[in-house]
Write a protein that holds these residues in place. Structure first.
Motif, PDB file in Angstrom:
ATOM      1  N   VAL A 301       0.852  -1.186   0.000  1.00 39.98           N
ATOM      2  CA  VAL A 301       0.000   0.000   0.000  1.00 39.98           C
ATOM      3  C   VAL A 301       0.889   1.238   0.000  1.00 39.98           C
ATOM      4  CG1 VAL A 301      -1.772   1.302   1.241  1.00 39.98           C
ATOM      5  CG2 VAL A 301      -1.834  -1.194   1.261  1.00 39.98           C
ATOM      6  N   PRO A 302       0.782   2.127  -0.994  1.00 40.57           N
ATOM      7  CA  PRO A 302       1.575   3.361  -0.996  1.00 40.57           C
ATOM      8  C   PRO A 302       1.245   4.210   0.234  1.00 40.57           C
ATOM      9  CG  PRO A 302       0.571   2.995  -3.146  1.00 40.57           C
ATOM     10  CD  PRO A 302      -0.055   2.022  -2.205  1.00 40.57           C
ATOM     11  N   PRO A 303       2.201   5.028   0.710  1.00 42.86           N
ATOM     12  CA  PRO A 303       1.970   5.853   1.915  1.00 42.86           C
ATOM     13  C   PRO A 303       0.733   6.736   1.829  1.00 42.86           C
ATOM     14  CG  PRO A 303       4.290   5.871   1.322  1.00 42.86           C
ATOM     15  CD  PRO A 303       3.584   5.164   0.216  1.00 42.86           C
ATOM     16  N   LYS A 304       0.420   7.290   0.656  1.00 42.99           N
ATOM     17  CA  LYS A 304      -0.725   8.206   0.543  1.00 42.99           C
ATOM     18  C   LYS A 304      -2.058   7.498   0.729  1.00 42.99           C
ATOM     19  CE  LYS A 304      -2.102   9.795  -3.373  1.00 42.99           C
ATOM     20  NZ  LYS A 304      -2.216  10.500  -4.656  1.00 42.99           N
ATOM     21  N   TYR A 305      -2.058   6.166   0.651  1.00 41.21           N
ATOM     22  CA  TYR A 305      -3.305   5.416   0.810  1.00 41.21           C
ATOM     23  C   TYR A 305      -3.350   4.618   2.112  1.00 41.21           C
ATOM     24  CZ  TYR A 305      -4.451   6.541  -4.016  1.00 41.21           C
ATOM     25  OH  TYR A 305      -4.763   7.212  -5.175  1.00 41.21           O
ATOM     26  N   GLU A 306      -2.361   4.788   2.989  1.00 44.01           N
ATOM     27  CA  GLU A 306      -2.379   4.067   4.258  1.00 44.01           C
ATOM     28  C   GLU A 306      -3.581   4.498   5.089  1.00 44.01           C
ATOM     29  OE1 GLU A 306       1.264   4.357   6.360  1.00 44.01           O
ATOM     30  OE2 GLU A 306       2.356   3.041   4.992  1.00 44.01           O
ATOM     31  N   GLY A 307      -4.299   3.532   5.611  1.00 47.38           N
ATOM     32  CA  GLY A 307      -5.487   3.808   6.401  1.00 47.38           C
ATOM     33  C   GLY A 307      -6.713   4.109   5.586  1.00 47.38           C
ATOM     34  N   ARG A 308      -6.593   4.130   4.249  1.00 49.56           N
ATOM     35  CA  ARG A 308      -7.702   4.528   3.379  1.00 49.56           C
ATOM     36  C   ARG A 308      -8.246   3.388   2.531  1.00 49.56           C
ATOM     37  NH1 ARG A 308      -6.790   9.079  -0.578  1.00 49.56           N
ATOM     38  NH2 ARG A 308      -9.053   8.795  -0.674  1.00 49.56           N
ATOM     39  N   VAL A 309      -7.469   2.340   2.310  1.00 48.97           N
ATOM     40  CA  VAL A 309      -7.866   1.315   1.355  1.00 48.97           C
ATOM     41  C   VAL A 309      -7.668  -0.064   1.966  1.00 48.97           C
ATOM     42  CG1 VAL A 309      -5.582   1.241   0.269  1.00 48.97           C
ATOM     43  CG2 VAL A 309      -7.586   0.502  -1.024  1.00 48.97           C
ATOM     44  N   TYR A 390     -19.745  -2.849  12.306  1.00 47.96           N
ATOM     45  CA  TYR A 390     -18.494  -3.420  12.815  1.00 47.96           C
ATOM     46  C   TYR A 390     -17.434  -2.338  13.003  1.00 47.96           C
ATOM     47  CZ  TYR A 390     -16.808  -2.959   7.996  1.00 47.96           C
ATOM     48  OH  TYR A 390     -16.441  -2.464   6.779  1.00 47.96           O
ATOM     49  N   TRP A 391     -16.480  -2.625  13.861  1.00 50.79           N
ATOM     50  CA  TRP A 391     -15.243  -1.864  14.010  1.00 50.79           C
ATOM     51  C   TRP A 391     -14.098  -2.825  13.710  1.00 50.79           C
ATOM     52  CZ3 TRP A 391     -13.834   3.127  14.723  1.00 50.79           C
ATOM     53  CH2 TRP A 391     -14.794   4.035  15.175  1.00 50.79           C
ATOM     54  N   CYS A 392     -13.065  -2.342  13.052  1.00 52.26           N
ATOM     55  CA  CYS A 392     -11.890  -3.167  12.786  1.00 52.26           C
ATOM     56  C   CYS A 392     -10.641  -2.299  12.813  1.00 52.26           C
ATOM     57  CB  CYS A 392     -12.016  -3.902  11.451  1.00 52.26           C
ATOM     58  SG  CYS A 392     -12.100  -2.809   9.994  1.00 52.26           S
ATOM     59  N   LYS A 393      -9.504  -2.945  13.103  1.00 48.48           N
ATOM     60  CA  LYS A 393      -8.217  -2.233  13.091  1.00 48.48           C
ATOM     61  C   LYS A 393      -7.529  -2.488  11.761  1.00 48.48           C
ATOM     62  CE  LYS A 393      -4.001  -1.214  15.622  1.00 48.48           C
ATOM     63  NZ  LYS A 393      -3.147  -1.488  16.792  1.00 48.48           N
ATOM     64  N   TRP A 394      -7.191  -1.397  11.071  1.00 51.09           N
ATOM     65  CA  TRP A 394      -6.643  -1.486   9.715  1.00 51.09           C
ATOM     66  C   TRP A 394      -5.170  -1.860   9.740  1.00 51.09           C
ATOM     67  CZ3 TRP A 394      -2.647   0.862   7.142  1.00 51.09           C
ATOM     68  CH2 TRP A 394      -2.634   0.742   5.748  1.00 51.09           C
ATOM     69  N   SER A 395      -4.775  -2.671   8.746  1.00 56.05           N
ATOM     70  CA  SER A 395      -3.369  -2.938   8.455  1.00 56.05           C
ATOM     71  C   SER A 395      -3.223  -3.091   6.955  1.00 56.05           C
ATOM     72  CB  SER A 395      -2.882  -4.205   9.180  1.00 56.05           C
ATOM     73  OG  SER A 395      -3.509  -5.351   8.638  1.00 56.05           O
ATOM     74  N   ASN A 396      -1.988  -3.243   6.475  1.00 56.15           N
ATOM     75  CA  ASN A 396      -1.762  -3.341   5.032  1.00 56.15           C
ATOM     76  C   ASN A 396      -2.428  -4.560   4.412  1.00 56.15           C
ATOM     77  OD1 ASN A 396      -0.156  -1.166   5.577  1.00 56.15           O
ATOM     78  ND2 ASN A 396       1.546  -1.847   4.323  1.00 56.15           N
ATOM     79  N   THR A 397      -2.565  -5.624   5.188  1.00 55.65           N
ATOM     80  CA  THR A 397      -3.062  -6.874   4.627  1.00 55.65           C
ATOM     81  C   THR A 397      -4.532  -7.133   4.918  1.00 55.65           C
ATOM     82  OG1 THR A 397      -2.255  -8.027   6.602  1.00 55.65           O
ATOM     83  CG2 THR A 397      -0.795  -7.957   4.678  1.00 55.65           C
ATOM     84  N   ASP A 398      -5.092  -6.522   5.964  1.00 54.43           N
ATOM     85  CA  ASP A 398      -6.497  -6.756   6.286  1.00 54.43           C
ATOM     86  C   ASP A 398      -6.993  -5.698   7.255  1.00 54.43           C
ATOM     87  OD1 ASP A 398      -5.282  -7.379   8.656  1.00 54.43           O
ATOM     88  OD2 ASP A 398      -6.051  -9.425   8.794  1.00 54.43           O
ATOM     89  N   CYS A 399      -8.234  -5.876   7.712  1.00 50.11           N
ATOM     90  CA  CYS A 399      -8.812  -5.017   8.749  1.00 50.11           C
ATOM     91  C   CYS A 399      -9.377  -5.958   9.807  1.00 50.11           C
ATOM     92  CB  CYS A 399      -9.893  -4.098   8.164  1.00 50.11           C
ATOM     93  SG  CYS A 399     -10.293  -2.679   9.229  1.00 50.11           S
ATOM     94  N   LYS A 400      -8.651  -6.124  10.910  1.00 53.36           N
ATOM     95  CA  LYS A 400      -8.977  -7.115  11.935  1.00 53.36           C
ATOM     96  C   LYS A 400     -10.201  -6.682  12.725  1.00 53.36           C
ATOM     97  CE  LYS A 400      -6.978  -9.581  15.863  1.00 53.36           C
ATOM     98  NZ  LYS A 400      -5.790  -9.686  16.747  1.00 53.36           N
ATOM     99  N   PRO A 401     -11.268  -7.502  12.784  1.00 55.61           N
ATOM    100  CA  PRO A 401     -12.485  -7.130  13.521  1.00 55.61           C
ATOM    101  C   PRO A 401     -12.207  -6.912  15.001  1.00 55.61           C
ATOM    102  CG  PRO A 401     -12.899  -8.999  12.068  1.00 55.61           C
ATOM    103  CD  PRO A 401     -11.420  -8.790  12.091  1.00 55.61           C
ATOM    104  N   MET A 402     -12.884  -5.917  15.571  1.00 53.29           N
ATOM    105  CA  MET A 402     -12.767  -5.584  16.993  1.00 53.29           C
ATOM    106  C   MET A 402     -14.139  -5.714  17.643  1.00 53.29           C
ATOM    107  SD  MET A 402      -9.494  -4.560  17.265  1.00 53.29           S
ATOM    108  CE  MET A 402      -9.401  -3.527  18.722  1.00 53.29           C
ATOM    109  N   SER A 403     -14.137  -6.064  18.919  1.00 56.56           N
ATOM    110  CA  SER A 403     -15.389  -6.173  19.657  1.00 56.56           C
ATOM    111  C   SER A 403     -15.932  -4.782  19.954  1.00 56.56           C
ATOM    112  CB  SER A 403     -15.157  -6.939  20.967  1.00 56.56           C
ATOM    113  OG  SER A 403     -16.353  -7.025  21.709  1.00 56.56           O
ATOM    114  N   ALA A 404     -17.158  -4.511  19.518  1.00 54.77           N
ATOM    115  CA  ALA A 404     -17.779  -3.199  19.702  1.00 54.77           C
ATOM    116  C   ALA A 404     -19.216  -3.394  20.154  1.00 54.77           C
ATOM    117  CB  ALA A 404     -17.731  -2.386  18.411  1.00 54.77           C
ATOM    118  N   SER A 405     -19.811  -2.319  20.670  1.00 56.87           N
ATOM    119  CA  SER A 405     -21.187  -2.380  21.166  1.00 56.87           C
ATOM    120  C   SER A 405     -22.069  -1.426  20.381  1.00 56.87           C
ATOM    121  CB  SER A 405     -21.237  -2.034  22.661  1.00 56.87           C
ATOM    122  OG  SER A 405     -20.744  -0.733  22.894  1.00 56.87           O
ATOM    123  N   ASP A 406     -23.216  -1.950  19.942  1.00 53.32           N
ATOM    124  CA  ASP A 406     -24.214  -1.141  19.250  1.00 53.32           C
ATOM    125  C   ASP A 406     -25.222  -0.651  20.279  1.00 53.32           C
ATOM    126  OD1 ASP A 406     -25.972   0.060  17.545  1.00 53.32           O
ATOM    127  OD2 ASP A 406     -26.183  -1.653  16.189  1.00 53.32           O
TER     128      ASP A 406
END
Length: 642
Positions: A301-309, A390-406
């Motif tokens: 992932v290029p730096p300009k797209y980190e956290g965006r894609v 859902y909430w997830c934590k972003w990384s270059n390879t995936d977005c790991k699901p996080m436990s959240a409350s609705d």
């Protein structure tokens, strides 16, 4: 007269789109091959024909027949038949995986000239293509067109090579029409109408060679093309390309245009044919000089797209989804779903950015001190009420699901309009490892919808404790000075009283003096603290907003005792009197007990006010019988110590 009026009305009708002007060729003639084939006397010729890759066609009979006055006489077929006079010099081979079959003829004679048909099934049933065979003495024969058989809405890749002598010449691709050869694309980055964003011409490693990629092919893309080096019809060299488009039933179509709201997100759906499980899939943005990659399946992932894609693979339906959020007008353009396998399906989609209100809302940047509690909030509208959140934590390879409350209510009588439509991701005590990008999103039926990105920044908490102690010692110094002043005043009043007991009001003064001193201390401390708060208060991130700590936060001071100290690590404090504290180093045995987690600026302020109340109480209890003198306590120098 009526006819003229009708013609006039037809002239006023809008022009048809390109797709309407070209009839569906696959419905009338799905088998495709060369229009002409050339061979030399006593030489050989090879003819290649394509057919739609349906299950029936792959297993059906393929044939090669010669047209006569009575019909089309079979020369050879895949059933093993070869006509007399052609045995030993004609063969036919089927290649189901390549969607084609090939006919080879050797020892050509003048009698072999004529019209032939290559077909599927039974002769004369319509699944055939006409080929004219020309046999000449030579010495040279014309070069036939390169054939390309492409599925509707898929990707066409063509290549042309002209050698090192033409390496510096202009490269081009044009389509033959009645008026000439209409430009499709060239190496000067000019594109014909209807081709911008879905055609890319790029040089290859071989000198003088280049490739042309056309995505989202339609019926209008079928026909004859010329690729060349130089200027068509004037200079240089060229080569003929023959493109046929066929339609495959029950094939999902990819959107050719999507709209994205400024500040929101979009999802690109990319489909592929898994010829090789290890092939790399990626999304890139089309530019005049190539295609700029956003993300691929290896995690680049290029730096300009980190956290965006982010990319999600869906192997069950041979597709992958790419989500792009934090949209701006700079993101407008054409995006290509690509793989490193040329034969796999690729597609292009145009993205348009429009103004509007994103569906998901919340604080986009949250700053919090290490060890503090924080809530990341995400509010959604009623249109997403039934969606999965859902909430997830972003990384270059995936977005790991996080436990959240609705926060929505599940009762039947609760409506969307009155419900709390918020999804919360909570951290009881943040650490440095929690810093990064977090996504809030919605999805339904395994299809990803809108997302919102939040960046959580975790800062050090040391400076807050330092400021806490500076405030405590400043208050203590002021209290001691005021106490010394009023103790001296009390002693003077006592001498007055003993010399002249007839002055009754002096007793009242002696009683009210300590009370007035305490009130004066409270007022002064309150003013000093409010000034200090405005100058040095931190903004504490709580959920999706920030707030200044106010005096009302001191309501919880009763929860802390006089020895509940969080401003100093690995030390204990022993109260020695109303005014003095002795600080001692913690022993190894009780170090674990005295070491406390870092607290937020609100808790430091609570402790500061608690210490102030304790000292004030001691002054009030001391009254006239307190110490007659108190030493001056200067504010310690904390620079470099904490």
């Amino acid at each position: 007269m009526t006819s003229l009026a009708f013609i006039f009305l037809l002239a006023l009708l809008p022009a048809q789109s390109a797709s309407k002007r070209y009839p569906p060729k696959a419905s009338s003639n799905p088998v495709f091959g060369p229009q002409k084939a050339y061979g030399l006397l006593k030489g050989s010729v090879t003819v290649k024909c394509f057919y739609p890759p349906t299950s029936v066609n792959r297993h059906d009979r393929k044939y090669w027949c010669k047209e006569t006055a009575t019909g089309c006489t079979t020369i050879a077929s895949t059933n093993g038949y070869t006509a007399p006079g052609f045995q030993g010099r004609v063969s036919i081979i089927d290649y189901p995986q390549a969607k084609s079959f090939q006919i080879n003829m050797t020892e050509l004679t003048e009698a072999d000239e004529g019209s032939y048909q290559c077909g599927v099934g039974i002769n004369g049933r319509g699944l055939s293509h006409k080929v004219i065979l020309d046999v000449s003495e030579g010495p040279h024969v014309p070069e036939g067109a390169d054939l390309f058989y492409v599925k509707l809405h898929s990707t066409l890749i063509m290549s042309c090579s002209f050698g090192k002598d033409y390496e510096s010449e202009r490269k081009y691709l044009c389509k033959l029409e009645k008026s000439g050869c209409r430009n499709v694309a060239d190496s000067y980055k000019t594109y014909g109408e209807g081709y911008e964003g879905r055609v890319m011409l790029s040089s290859t490693k071989t000198a003088g060679s280049f490739s042309i990629t056309i995505t989202q092919t339609g019926w209008e893309d079928a026909g004859l093309y010329m690729c060349g080096a130089g200027v068509f019809g004037e200079s240089g060299v060229s080569k003929e390309l023959d493109v046929h488009v066929y339609e495959e039933t029950k094939v999902p179509q990819v959107k050719t245009k999507i709209l994205g709201v400024n500040g929101s997100s979009v999802t690109f759906e990319c489909r592929y044919e898994p010829l090789r499980s290890s092939s790399v899939k990626y999304l890139c943005k089309w530019r005049n000089n190539g295609c700029s990659k956003l993300i691929d399946t290896t995690g680049i992932v290029p730096p300009k797209y980190e956290g965006r894609v982010a990319m999600y693979n869906n192997p069950q339906n041979n597709s992958y989804s790419v989500i792009l959020n934090q949209l701006t007008t700079d993101d407008e353009g054409y995006y290509w779903c690509m793989t490193d396998e040329e034969n796999e399906q690729q597609s292009s989609t145009e993205l348009k950015i429009i103004t509007g209100q994103p569906g998901l809302e919340g604080k986009k940047n949250v700053e919090v001190q290490e060890g503090s509690r924080v809530d990341l909030t995400c509010s959604y509208p009623c249109k997403y009420y039934s969606y999965q959140k859902y909430w997830c934590k972003w990384s270059n390879t995936d977005c790991k699901p996080m436990s959240a409350s609705d926060q929505r209510q599940t009762e039947m009588d609760v409506s969307c309009d009155t419900d709390n439509k918020t999804v919360i991701l909570s951290f009881d005590s943040v650490t440095k490892t929690d810093q990064g990008w977090y996504w809030c999103g919605v999805k339904r039926n395994n299809l990803y919808g809108e997302t919102m990105a939040v960046y959580l920044e975790v800062t050090e908490g040391e400076l807050q404790g330092k400021d806490c102690w500076k405030f405590i010692y400043a208050i203590q110094s002021s209290i001691i000075r005021i106490k010394t002043h009023f103790t001296t005043s009390h002693y003077t009043f006592s001498l007055h009283s003993s010399s002249d007991e007839s002055h009754g009001p002096s007793k009242l003064v002696l009683i009210l003096s300590p009370i007035g001193a305490v009130l004066l201390i409270l007022v002064a401390a309150f003013a000093v603290f409010k000034y200090w708060q405005l100058k040095r208060s931190d903004l504490v991130s709580v959920g999706s907003y920030r707030t200044n700590i106010s005096m009302s936060d001191f309501e919880s001071v009763k929860e802390y005792s006089a020895t509940n100290n969080t401003c100093v690590k690995e030390t204990q404090e022993t109260q020695m009197g109303g005014d003095e504290f002795i600080s001692t180093e913690a022993t190894p045995e009780n170090a674990a007990e005295t070491k406390k987690a870092k607290r937020s600026s609100k808790e430091d302020a609570d402790l500061a006010y608690s210490a102030f109340l304790l000292t004030s109480t001691n002054i009030a209890q001391g009254g006239p019988e307190g110490d007659s003198a108190a030493p001056e306590v200067s504010t310690p120098n904390w620079d470099g110590q904490i």
